[in-house]
Design an enzyme around this catalytic site. Sequence first.
Site, short mmCIF file in Angstrom:
data_model
loop_
_atom_site.label_atom_id
_atom_site.label_comp_id
_atom_site.label_asym_id
_atom_site.label_seq_id
_atom_site.Cartn_x
_atom_site.Cartn_y
_atom_site.Cartn_z
N ILE A 161 -8.72 10.46 1.78
CA ILE A 161 -9.02 9.01 1.67
C ILE A 161 -10.13 8.63 2.66
O ILE A 161 -11.07 7.93 2.30
CB ILE A 161 -7.74 8.18 1.90
CG1 ILE A 161 -6.71 8.48 0.81
CG2 ILE A 161 -8.07 6.68 1.93
CD1 ILE A 161 -5.34 7.85 1.02
N THR A 239 -4.78 1.09 6.41
CA THR A 239 -4.18 1.27 5.08
C THR A 239 -3.39 2.58 5.06
O THR A 239 -3.14 3.13 3.99
CB THR A 239 -5.26 1.32 3.97
OG1 THR A 239 -6.15 2.41 4.25
CG2 THR A 239 -6.06 0.04 3.88
N SER A 240 -3.02 3.09 6.26
CA SER A 240 -2.30 4.38 6.28
C SER A 240 -0.79 4.14 6.28
O SER A 240 -0.17 4.05 5.21
CB SER A 240 -2.75 5.23 7.47
OG SER A 240 -2.38 4.65 8.71
N GLU A 270 8.49 -3.28 6.11
CA GLU A 270 8.02 -3.76 4.80
C GLU A 270 9.20 -4.09 3.92
O GLU A 270 10.18 -3.32 3.92
CB GLU A 270 7.14 -2.70 4.13
CG GLU A 270 5.86 -2.43 4.93
CD GLU A 270 4.95 -1.38 4.30
OE1 GLU A 270 5.24 -0.93 3.18
OE2 GLU A 270 3.95 -1.03 4.93
N HIS A 289 0.98 -3.77 0.83
CA HIS A 289 1.02 -2.32 0.56
C HIS A 289 0.57 -2.02 -0.89
O HIS A 289 1.34 -1.51 -1.69
CB HIS A 289 2.43 -1.75 0.82
CG HIS A 289 2.40 -0.26 1.06
ND1 HIS A 289 3.23 0.38 1.93
CD2 HIS A 289 1.62 0.74 0.55
CE1 HIS A 289 2.98 1.68 1.94
NE2 HIS A 289 2.00 1.92 1.11
P1 NAD Z 1 -5.10 13.83 4.07
O1 NAD Z 1 -4.06 14.80 4.48
O2 NAD Z 1 -6.13 14.26 3.07
O3 NAD Z 1 -5.88 13.27 5.35
C1 NAD Z 1 -5.28 13.00 6.58
C2 NAD Z 1 -6.25 13.38 7.68
O4 NAD Z 1 -5.64 13.03 8.93
C3 NAD Z 1 -6.55 14.89 7.74
O5 NAD Z 1 -7.93 15.10 7.83
C4 NAD Z 1 -5.81 15.35 8.99
O6 NAD Z 1 -6.44 16.45 9.63
C5 NAD Z 1 -5.84 14.09 9.84
N1 NAD Z 1 -4.79 14.06 10.87
C6 NAD Z 1 -3.51 14.45 10.76
N2 NAD Z 1 -2.84 14.26 11.93
C7 NAD Z 1 -3.75 13.75 12.80
C8 NAD Z 1 -3.69 13.35 14.16
N3 NAD Z 1 -2.58 13.49 14.88
N4 NAD Z 1 -4.81 12.85 14.72
C9 NAD Z 1 -5.98 12.76 14.02
N5 NAD Z 1 -6.09 13.14 12.73
C10 NAD Z 1 -5.00 13.62 12.12
O7 NAD Z 1 -4.31 12.57 3.53
P2 NAD Z 1 -4.85 11.40 2.56
O8 NAD Z 1 -4.62 11.78 1.14
O9 NAD Z 1 -6.23 11.02 2.99
O10 NAD Z 1 -3.81 10.23 2.93
C11 NAD Z 1 -3.72 9.72 4.24
C12 NAD Z 1 -2.56 8.76 4.39
O11 NAD Z 1 -2.84 7.53 3.75
C13 NAD Z 1 -1.25 9.21 3.70
O12 NAD Z 1 -0.53 10.12 4.48
C14 NAD Z 1 -0.51 7.91 3.52
O13 NAD Z 1 0.36 7.65 4.60
C15 NAD Z 1 -1.62 6.86 3.50
N6 NAD Z 1 -1.71 6.20 2.19
C16 NAD Z 1 -1.50 4.85 2.11
C17 NAD Z 1 -1.58 4.23 0.88
C18 NAD Z 1 -1.40 2.75 0.73
O14 NAD Z 1 -0.91 2.30 -0.30
N7 NAD Z 1 -1.78 1.94 1.70
C19 NAD Z 1 -1.85 4.96 -0.28
C20 NAD Z 1 -2.06 6.32 -0.16
C21 NAD Z 1 -1.99 6.94 1.09
#
Ligand code: NAD
Length: 332
Positions: A161, A239-240, A270, A289
């Site tokens: 993302i 948005t995480s 939430e 969300h």
């Molecule tokens: P991803 O695994 O592709 O990316 C996560 C990144 O974070 C990776 O590059 C990883 O190396 C890095 N990371 C992990 N731990 C870390 C730390 N301690 N410090 C720094 N970097 C770190 O995941 P993604 O598909 O990009 O999704 C990310 C997150 O977004 C999901 O886990 C989810 O919680 C959230 N999300 C939210 C929504 C929403 O509706 N708001 C929708 C989808 C995903």
Amino acid sequence: MSKPKVMISPGAGMDNPGLFERELSDIADVFFGTFKSGEEIPPEVKGAEAMILSLELVNERLLTNVPRLKIIARYGVGYDNVDVEACTRRGIYVTHTPGILSHAVAELTIGLMLCLSRRLIHADRYARTEWALPKENRGARFPMGIDLYGKTLGIIGLGRIGYEVAVRARAFGMKIIYYDVERKVDAEKTLGAQYVDLKTLLENSDFISIHVPLTPQTRRLIGEKELRLMRPTAYLINTSRGPVVDEEALCRALKEGWIAGAGLDVFVKEPLPLDSPLVKMENVVLAPHIGTYTIETRRAMAMMCIENVRAALMGKIPPNLVPEQREIFGVK
Ligand code: NAD
């Protein structure tokens, strides 16, 4: 012989009426159900062999009570609500929906940035209520916005993302810096993004957007110390997952002007309680969300869950296992 039972949680089922029944009824009996932590698990839930779940908590207690379970298919990419280790111990697959939803979350992220930079929520309200009033009856002049062009975006977590956010921000003429536990050399080349440590990112960004998963290491990654390092003109976008940010510290930062504002799609609790201080703050844009909440993306997520459930029920390894299970089940 009766067919295996597949439970669909309301979060997944309501988005895609009829889809799960249509796509799975040849091999399974689909039913809609849910369970809540601390409450008795309903009898029909106990008979499930597969579950397509939103954000319900999957822990030892649930797994003990659902003995025929073969797969938890998370309707989403984050799986912080699932005890993966406990599932693995029981040979239960855990799958998620990576990649297909990244553009939707990235679009929302850019939307939140634009809402903040151009004060779109205020602008809408002003246009409906004050704009056409005689000058003497209008409030103060509508406040001016800022450009995204030329600003620095700091991305925390340049994964799927985060990368899509960076691509879109580049198109707006923003400079990208990022912090991640892993350096992303390819992305640095394609995006011209610069890798920095967290402190440098906090001190040098005009916008900061968080895209890490919720893990023990990222819980409260952004607390008082980090917020105080940000520029008073900077905006934080999350948005995480809510608990990645210390929400109490964020409220103080917003109230006392350590930062300029925030765009939030996720919260510690939430739905966001109506008495949360965030609800009354003018320098905050809130979303319930809805990162993946588009017709196309929710359907793609559902289809991916269906593919995973079909595989598991037919004795195959599902294609979208979470990373922790891939090696264990012999998938690259
Ligand atoms: P991803 O695994 O592709 O990316 C996560 C990144 O974070 C990776 O590059 C990883 O190396 C890095 N990371 C992990 N731990 C870390 C730390 N301690 N410090 C720094 N970097 C770190 O995941 P993604 O598909 O990009 O999704 C990310 C997150 O977004 C999901 O886990 C989810 O919680 C959230 N999300 C939210 C929504 C929403 O509706 N708001 C929708 C989808 C995903």
